[in-house]
Design a protein around this motif. Structure first.
Motif, PDB file in Angstrom:
ATOM      1  N   LEU A  76       0.846  -1.183   0.000  1.00 35.89           N
ATOM      2  CA  LEU A  76       0.000   0.000   0.000  1.00 35.89           C
ATOM      3  C   LEU A  76       0.887   1.240   0.000  1.00 35.89           C
ATOM      4  O   LEU A  76       1.877   1.304   0.725  1.00 35.89           O
ATOM      5  N   SER A  77       0.537   2.245  -0.812  1.00 35.96           N
ATOM      6  CA  SER A  77       1.429   3.396  -0.981  1.00 35.96           C
ATOM      7  C   SER A  77       1.452   4.341   0.212  1.00 35.96           C
ATOM      8  O   SER A  77       2.393   5.107   0.380  1.00 35.96           O
ATOM      9  N   SER A  78       0.398   4.309   1.035  1.00 38.71           N
ATOM     10  CA  SER A  78       0.324   5.168   2.218  1.00 38.71           C
ATOM     11  C   SER A  78      -0.617   4.535   3.227  1.00 38.71           C
ATOM     12  O   SER A  78      -1.584   3.874   2.848  1.00 38.71           O
ATOM     13  N   ASP A  79      -0.342   4.736   4.496  1.00 40.88           N
ATOM     14  CA  ASP A  79      -1.206   4.202   5.552  1.00 40.88           C
ATOM     15  C   ASP A  79      -2.382   5.116   5.870  1.00 40.88           C
ATOM     16  O   ASP A  79      -3.181   4.816   6.748  1.00 40.88           O
ATOM     17  N   PHE A  80      -2.474   6.220   5.145  1.00 38.92           N
ATOM     18  CA  PHE A  80      -3.566   7.169   5.355  1.00 38.92           C
ATOM     19  C   PHE A  80      -4.538   7.036   4.180  1.00 38.92           C
ATOM     20  O   PHE A  80      -4.292   7.560   3.093  1.00 38.92           O
ATOM     21  N   VAL A  81      -5.621   6.320   4.411  1.00 37.65           N
ATOM     22  CA  VAL A  81      -6.579   5.995   3.356  1.00 37.65           C
ATOM     23  C   VAL A  81      -7.775   6.945   3.454  1.00 37.65           C
ATOM     24  O   VAL A  81      -8.426   7.032   4.496  1.00 37.65           O
ATOM     25  N   LEU A  82      -8.075   7.628   2.349  1.00 35.85           N
ATOM     26  CA  LEU A  82      -9.147   8.612   2.331  1.00 35.85           C
ATOM     27  C   LEU A  82     -10.408   8.131   1.616  1.00 35.85           C
ATOM     28  O   LEU A  82     -11.508   8.562   1.951  1.00 35.85           O
ATOM     29  N   SER A  83     -10.262   7.265   0.626  1.00 34.55           N
ATOM     30  CA  SER A  83     -11.414   6.850  -0.178  1.00 34.55           C
ATOM     31  C   SER A  83     -11.239   5.428  -0.689  1.00 34.55           C
ATOM     32  O   SER A  83     -10.112   4.961  -0.888  1.00 34.55           O
ATOM     33  N   LEU A  84     -12.387   4.750  -0.899  1.00 38.03           N
ATOM     34  CA  LEU A  84     -12.396   3.379  -1.411  1.00 38.03           C
ATOM     35  C   LEU A  84     -13.484   3.267  -2.469  1.00 38.03           C
ATOM     36  O   LEU A  84     -14.560   3.860  -2.342  1.00 38.03           O
ATOM     37  N   HIS A  85     -13.199   2.479  -3.502  1.00 38.64           N
ATOM     38  CA  HIS A  85     -14.216   2.248  -4.539  1.00 38.64           C
ATOM     39  C   HIS A  85     -14.013   0.870  -5.157  1.00 38.64           C
ATOM     40  O   HIS A  85     -12.888   0.490  -5.501  1.00 38.64           O
ATOM     41  N   GLY A  86     -15.101   0.117  -5.301  1.00 39.28           N
ATOM     42  CA  GLY A  86     -15.062  -1.156  -6.003  1.00 39.28           C
ATOM     43  C   GLY A  86     -15.663  -0.977  -7.384  1.00 39.28           C
ATOM     44  O   GLY A  86     -16.809  -0.531  -7.514  1.00 39.28           O
TER      45      GLY A  86
END
Length: 320
Positions: free
Chosen positions: A200-210
């Motif tokens: 994962l490029s960063s541990d700070f996740v702002l959004s998710l989409h399937g």
């Protein structure tokens, strides 16, 4: 099989909550994300139709009852009113009333940035101090334990997504991405590893989409956009393909803080950033993932027909 909803596994950090007031049927209404979570009791109740297709999964008794009414063709709201005559009948003149769900009712924390309903009808409330499951009567909280590597990555949750199998994906602020299997009650963490370009490029996740193909896309704070690739045969580990801004490349992602992700009806992916405007990802005509070109739409002070601001927090396509 053990029911993970009523019999947690040993070491499970979930914290059961006390019943919310008097017992009542499945909560009808519109759930709002705010400092207080409210239920609009004059609206219709909705239980996902996909729940009837997952009978092999362990179901809470309340959800099973709700689905039974649904499959029998009886409106769930009518069955709820029959069980509780005190509920206001739906009418054009009915007064809108809000039932509040906050810390006093068992919610782990009162700031709720996102809400989701799963395949079995449970409501999930994401807070800055844990993940909460609500069954219409009480809360169960899943909290971060720094000593548990198999628990929730962080209690500060910023995004949640349900994939086609019903698995929940939770994006956290500093704890990476967590996958939650409701059958086993177990979390799997995905975190950034500076020595692994497939992490994962960063541990700070702002959004998710399937997307329509079932692929999970992850928007991060500072790490750009990631695409989760299933584990290759024999490897046993999923990999992340990174889409990031490259200096001097106008076809790369415009900025690395991705706040919103949307797929339009043609399958085109749109990516909203914090300061780089809107990006359109063209996934056709290339076989190398991560190298697909982006088209940028940004604010231009000299062009009144350009994007009004480069801070894009939400994307939506209308019916036309």
């Amino acid at each position: 099989m053990r029911d993970p909803f009523t019999h947690p596994a040993p070491g499970d950090r979930r914290r059961p909550r006390q019943p919310v007031g008097r017992k009542r049927g499945w909560p009808p209404g519109l759930l709002l994300s705010a400092l207080l979570v409210c239920i609009l009791t004059s609206c219709s109740t909705h239980v996902s139709s996909s729940g009837t297709e997952r009978a092999s999964a362990p179901l809470h008794a309340d959800v099973t009852e709700a689905l039974a009414h649904k499959s029998a063709g009886q409106p769930l709201t009518e069955s709820v009113r029959a069980q509780d005559p005190s509920r206001p009948q739906k009418s054009q003149d009915s007064v809108v009333r809000f039932d509040r769900l906050s810390i006093e009712q068992g919610l782990s924390q009162s700031a709720v940035p996102c809400i989701l309903q799963d395949n079995w009808g449970f409501m999930w409330f994401c807070t800055q101090d844990g993940l909460n499951r609500y069954d219409g009567y009480e809360f169960v909280a899943y909290e971060h334990d720094p000593d548990d590597p198999d628990g929730l990555g962080s209690g500060f949750i910023q995004a949640i997504h349900k994939d086609p199998s019903g698995t929940l994906w939770i994006g956290t602020n500093g704890g990476g991405l967590s996958r939650f299997d409701q059958r086993s009650g177990q979390f799997t963490r995905f975190v950034h590893d500076p020595d692994d370009p497939g992490s994962l490029s960063s541990d700070f996740v702002l959004s998710l989409h399937g997307d329509r193909d079932g692929v999970l896309w992850i928007g991060t704070d500072g790490g750009g956009l990631c695409r989760l690739e299933p584990a290759a045969p024999g490897t046993g580990a999923e990999r992340f393909v990174r889409y990031q801004n490259r200096a001097g490349d106008s076809h790369s992602l415009s900025e690395n803080t991705v706040q919103s992700i949307f797929e339009d009806r043609d399958g085109v992916l749109w990516v909203g950033t914090n300061a780089g405007g809107l990006n359109r990802l063209d996934r056709r005509g290339t076989t190398t993932m991560g190298s697909e070109p982006f088209v940028r739409y940004q604010h231009d002070a000299d062009d009144p027909n350009s994007l009004s601001n480069n801070d894009v927090r939400s994307i939506y396509q209308d019916k036309e």
